[in-house]
Motif scaffolding. Structure first.
Motif, PDB file in Angstrom:
ATOM      1  N   ILE A  38       0.854  -1.186   0.000  1.00 17.62           N
ATOM      2  CA  ILE A  38       0.000   0.000   0.000  1.00 17.62           C
ATOM      3  C   ILE A  38       0.888   1.233   0.000  1.00 17.62           C
ATOM      4  N   LYS A  46      -3.290   5.059   4.722  1.00 12.34           N
ATOM      5  CA  LYS A  46      -2.583   3.782   4.621  1.00 12.34           C
ATOM      6  C   LYS A  46      -2.412   3.118   5.985  1.00 12.34           C
ATOM      7  N   ASP A 167       4.060  -1.562   8.916  1.00 13.28           N
ATOM      8  CA  ASP A 167       3.676  -0.155   8.796  1.00 13.28           C
ATOM      9  C   ASP A 167       4.925   0.711   8.656  1.00 13.28           C
ATOM     10  N   VAL A 198       2.832  -1.260   4.183  1.00 10.73           N
ATOM     11  CA  VAL A 198       2.783   0.172   3.878  1.00 10.73           C
ATOM     12  C   VAL A 198       4.225   0.657   3.795  1.00 10.73           C
ATOM     13  N   MET A 215      -3.460   4.764  -2.318  1.00  6.25           N
ATOM     14  CA  MET A 215      -4.505   5.436  -1.566  1.00  6.25           C
ATOM     15  C   MET A 215      -4.301   6.943  -1.593  1.00  6.25           C
TER      16      MET A 215
END
Length: 246
Positions: A38, A46, A167, A198, A215
């Motif tokens: 992402i 995200k 993340d 992400v 996104m």
């Protein structure tokens, strides 16, 4: 990647922080074994989406089904769900007063109810996998950022999760340490675990992802294979983003 088994279903999910809509009617299926990356600008939703999959954020609308369980249901066993979903954060979140081995052992013994001997055996294998076994008796304060992040990855893997969430795992690292963490993540990707990542590391996304999600403003505005996304993206916002970072 198994294309017939969906392991995460996100259905019309929205999330508000006051009047700010961090996620706006997001729907997404993630397949067992898929490597989903992402990307998007800061504030695009995200990390909020990633945290919602692990119940670190409660959504205001919609459903999230993880491995057959609707995690938005108030009766869902949050701890049981988290056992199956490992997460690696930007900051390493290691316990500074515990050694590397103790950090990786701890949740195994408390949550998985493993004996110290069993936990240590698993931890040893994983610390070897992330190439940091020689630091097993050191405390986090003696490690570089890249080394701490590799310990954090080993700790998450020790729970034997079905899904790994990352993340922005390299965003807090000095440039020379980013490669050692990405090397470990590429190794995991080859082993077939479901990964949702992400990241701003476009080389990693291009090499590892089965699918890339872009996104913006809390919405998924573009998705496709790395080749489609990097070479044939049609979304103007995605094109502008890529022009800035590539």
């Amino acid at each position: 990647m198994s294309t017939d088994q969906i392991i995460v279903q996100i259905e019309h999910v929205s999330k508000y922080f006051g009047s700010f809509k961090a996620l706006s009617d997001v729907s997404l299926d993630v397949y067992d074994g898929e490597k989903l990356v992402i990307i998007g600008p800061s504030g695009s939703g995200k990390s909020t989406l990633l945290r919602a999959i692990n119940l670190l954020e409660c959504v205001d609308e919609g459903r999230i089904i993880v491995d057959g369980t609707n995690i938005v249901d108030p009766t869902a066993d949050i701890n049981k769900i988290r056992e199956e979903v490992g997460m690696v954060f930007q900051s390493f979140n290691l316990f500074p007063h515990k050694t590397v081995m103790e950090n990786v052992n701890l949740a195994q013994m408390i949550v998985r109810k493993r004996s110290k001997e069993e936990a240590t055996k698993i931890s040893t294998e994983l610390l070897k996998k992330v190439d940091i076994l020689e630091k097993e008796n050191d405390y986090p304060g003696k490690l570089s950022g890249g080394q701490q992040q590799r310990v954090a990855i080993a700790r998450a893997l020790a729970m034997k999760p079905k899904i790994m969430l990352f993340d922005e795992p390299t965003s807090a690292l000095d440039p020379e340490m980013i490669g050692e963490v990405l090397t470990v993540m590429k190794k995991l990707a080859r082993e077939g675990i479901t990964m949702i990542v992400v990241t701003h590391e476009m080389g990693f996304a291009r090499e590892v992802a089965d699918r890339i999600i872009f996104m913006d403003s809390g919405m998924i505005v573009e998705q496709g294979t790395p080749r489609d996304f990097f070479e044939h993206t049609k979304n103007e916002r995605a094109k502008a983003f890529l022009d800035k970072i590539l």
